[in-house]
Design an enzyme around this catalytic site. Sequence first.
Site, short mmCIF file in Angstrom:
data_model
loop_
_atom_site.label_atom_id
_atom_site.label_comp_id
_atom_site.label_asym_id
_atom_site.label_seq_id
_atom_site.Cartn_x
_atom_site.Cartn_y
_atom_site.Cartn_z
N LYS A 54 0.48 -1.30 -0.34
CA LYS A 54 0.53 -0.20 -0.17
C LYS A 54 0.80 0.95 0.13
O LYS A 54 0.59 1.97 -0.68
CB LYS A 54 -1.03 0.12 1.15
CG LYS A 54 -1.97 -0.86 1.16
CD LYS A 54 -2.37 -1.58 2.31
CE LYS A 54 -3.69 -2.43 2.00
NZ LYS A 54 -4.45 -3.14 3.38
N GLN A 98 -4.29 -1.35 9.76
CA GLN A 98 -4.23 -2.28 8.73
C GLN A 98 -5.36 -3.74 10.27
O GLN A 98 -4.66 -4.07 11.40
CB GLN A 98 -2.73 -2.80 8.90
CG GLN A 98 -2.66 -3.73 8.52
CD GLN A 98 -3.31 -4.39 7.16
OE1 GLN A 98 -3.19 -3.26 5.94
NE2 GLN A 98 -3.64 -5.60 5.89
N ASP A 121 -10.57 3.34 4.16
CA ASP A 121 -11.21 1.74 4.00
C ASP A 121 -12.01 1.36 3.71
O ASP A 121 -13.28 0.45 3.42
CB ASP A 121 -10.30 0.97 5.24
CG ASP A 121 -9.61 -0.15 4.70
OD1 ASP A 121 -9.54 0.19 3.86
OD2 ASP A 121 -8.90 -0.63 6.03
#
Length: 286
Positions: A54, A98, A121
């Site tokens: 990422k 994460q 997200d």
Amino acid sequence: MTARLMDGKALARQVRDEVATGTAEFTARIGTAPGLATVLIGNDPASEVYIRNKRRACAAAGMRDLHRHLPADVSQAQAVDLVDELAEDPVVSGILVQLPAPGHLDTEALLARIPASKDVDGLTTANAGLLAQGRPGLRPCTPSGVIRLLEAYDVPLSGAEAVVVGRSVLVGKPMAQLLLERNATVTVCHSRTRDLAEVCRRADVLVVAAGVPDIVGADAIRPDATVVDVGIHRGANGLRGDVDFDKAVEVAGAITPVPGGVGPMTIAMLLANTLEAARRQATDLT
Ligand code: NAP
């Protein structure tokens, strides 16, 4: 018959190029690049790989890599303090924690600290609510990547029978809502579904996100259907998905491979969300 392959790798490259162009325009106009704050807690090897990918993609798109790393034994209060600091910081356009976080942390409480406007997200309750109500918001990356793939390959969704296998907050539920938003008739399957293959055979568009290898075989696919395999499993022979690809490819009309299907789209949509978040924040300030 052999199904047409839906190439997520090529489409993801295209999306990333579009985002890089949009990022350059944004940076020239606003004077500062969009910034993505990835947060890694602990040293889980799989999470480290995801985060590295990422961060690389973020830098390659011309965005600011504002990564933060916390030790595995960090307290809930310290983790919350970091997210609050990022939430306040105007150079941070998007925040991504994460998952999974270490077990002693309350993940839901931590995610709840991320403002909806920076939730790239798309996993906060606020953004899930906006999606459920069909209002604008940041959408979860994997299901929105699936929609981009279906649209790029001109798969008709309006009026189509769509079946989603899986009802997770991360993939299945938002996937079903995005398909519904595009006027598909959506059925959601889960571990208590009776005769999964029979339900899947109704689908013009079948999205499989169960996390069970080979859960969908040729007997579960209507001839000519479009099959999207979200599953990822690491085995001795590399990556594979939830669909028995070798058999399914003989029945389906179009299918995503694993690897090279949905996976690359997820990171591309994260970048697209970060740019979108930066643009909305800039508009709100002007
Ligand atoms: P998850 O949270 O474990 O959810 C799995 C879902 O599948 C649950 O709703 C479960 O039903 C359902 N399910 C399990 N066994 C089933 C069965 N035998 N029949 C019907 N439904 C069944 O998993 P997830 O996070 O959604 O991820 C699913 C898969 O996608 C995993 O392989 C994951 O690694 C992969 N993934 C890929 C990407 C990507 O970028 N390509 C992104 C995210 C996830 P219940 O609700 O009844 O338990």
